[in-house]
Design an enzyme around this catalytic site. Structure first.
Site: not given
Length: 445
Positions: A174, A250, A369
């Site tokens: 990721e 995450h 992000c």
């Protein structure tokens, strides 16, 4: 050698929408199918970029993906004209169609993992696009992401680009959302901290039970090898499986680092004491500031709701650190009280700046992000595609471009409109000229 950290933010695309595709991401699911504002989202992102540029930071821009993804829909059996493909897919396979319209590339922390030249064996900056195999809609991104990165960082004297890892759940990756670099300053070798959710080849090890662990240990280890990182400066830490099951999909939702600061929730990691001890040992004699937030002070759900840890920590020119936080942190009495106390506690963090990024927050991503961090020397920075670096002129041109091409409001149903597809392609074709990227999109090739 002096280095600066450059934040490359993802530009929100013209089809920004709330499809609610991300199982395990509470914010994404709770806003599924609501009306979105692509124009507002893009302008909010640009405003954040410009604000950091005005603070003295070097700021870059990364292009979005082209959506709807017509090529993938054709691979899945939909035929005819583009308009026919959109109509067929939206009616016969609406879930697949929505996935091929995802706005998720705006979260550039998932674009790739980056290791600066100070850490790598060949003295170049290494990039590995994330394969994002856990979510179909995100697994469509890495090929174009790779082309965007190669067009932005095009000089092979300074930059090394790797293909994304094999597209299999055993190597689920990721990107930088599960990677933090700690260092005394950006120009010196640091400790690269890879956070993983599970072991791919050993099911007896701890793992979440409700939501998926998207990053595997094996993927993180592979990236460290590809980037030529030393075992002496690499740490692999397991995320607390219970936290993943609470919606912490995450690591950057529950911890964030910058230089000699690691800001984390007490429940973030599985074996916190041993992990921090290993980081400090590999960091050496210099002091690390481990800033722990206790559950009693900020409950996990409040941290997730406000994205307290999905903030950016930046080092300003005067050497002080500042937190870049969403206004949701300011609106929460618990979190704002904590942050007000933090800046007076004697840590390197001295300021908090709040930003309105609600269009991103509603889709499941905060300020951290939205950016990919790249530590660079002056020579490396000069080798970057200069059209992608923020300036007064670039800011004005991109704002003009957004206002020209983006819709004020968009529903999921609008995505099947062939007119919107044409609008989007026209906009992205013009963007590649503004940013001097060449033909990065399938419709241009």
């Amino acid at each position: 050698m002096k280095q600066v950290e450059v934040n490359f933010d993802g530009l929100v695309g013209p089809t920004h929408n709330y499809a609610g595709l991300s199982f395990g991401n509470v914010a994404s699911l709770s806003n599924a199918k609501a009306f979105s504002s692509p124009k507002q989202a893009a302008l909010q992102g640009l405003q954040k970029m410009k604000a950091l540029h005005d603070m003295g930071m070097t700021q870059g821009v990364l292009a979005p993906q082209a959506r709807p993804d017509i090529d993938t829909l054709r691979r899945l059996g939909f035929v005819g004209s583009d308009a026919s493909v959109l109509e067929q897919a939206s009616k016969r396979a609406p879930e697949v169609f929505r996935a091929c319209c995802s706005a998720s590339s705006m979260w550039t922390a998932n674009a790739a993992t980056v290791s600066p030249s100070a850490d790598t064996s060949d003295g170049r900056i290494h990039f590995t696009p994330a394969n994002l195999t856990n979510k179909f809609h995100r697994s469509l991104e890495p090929e174009v992401t790779g082309r965007i990165l190669q067009s932005t960082f095009a000089n092979d004297k300074f930059f090394q680009h790797h293909a994304h890892l094999p597209e299999n759940e055993h190597f689920g990756d990721e990107g930088a959302a599960n990677h933090t670099r700690l260092c005394t300053d950006y120009g010196r070798a640091g400790v690269e901290m890879f956070v993983y959710g599970r072991y791919a080849f050993d099911s007896s090890k701890p793992a979440p039970k409700k939501f998926p662990a998207r990053q595997t240990l094996e993927a993180s280890q592979a990236i460290a090898r590809l980037h030529g990182l030393s075992d002496d400066t690499t740490v692999f830490v397991q995320q607390n499986p219970d936290l993943i099951d609470q919606g912490v999909f995450h690591n950057d939702v529950i911890s964030v680092g910058n230089q000699n600061v690691l800001f984390y929730h007490e429940q973030a990691f599985l074996n916190t004491d041993s992990a921090l001890a290993e980081i400090q040992t590999k960091f050496g004699e210099h002091k690390l500031h481990f800033i722990r937030v206790d559950t009693q002070t900020v409950p996990v759900q409040e941290a997730v709701k406000t994205y307290l840890f999905n903030t950016q920590i930046i080092t300003l020119k005067e050497g002080e650190m500042a937190i870049i936080a969403p206004i949701e942190c300011q609106e929460s009495e618990i979190v704002s009280t904590y942050l007000n106390d933090l800046i007076s506690q004697g840590t390197p963090i001295k300021k908090v700046h709040y930003f309105d990024v609600k269009q991103s927050m509603r889709n499941g991503g905060g300020p951290a992000c939205l950016r990919l961090r790249v530590a660079m020397t002056e020579s490396e920075l000069e080798a970057v595609n200069q059209h992608t670096l923020m300036s007064e002129a670039v800011f004005a041109r991109l704002n003009k471009w957004v206002n020209k091409h983006y819709r004020d409001q968009l529903s999921v149903d609008d995505l099947r409109d062939a007119v919107l597809l044409d609008e989007t392609r026209t906009a992205l074709d013009e963007l590649t000229q503004i940013l001097n990227l060449g033909s990065i999109y399938p419709f241009q090739r």
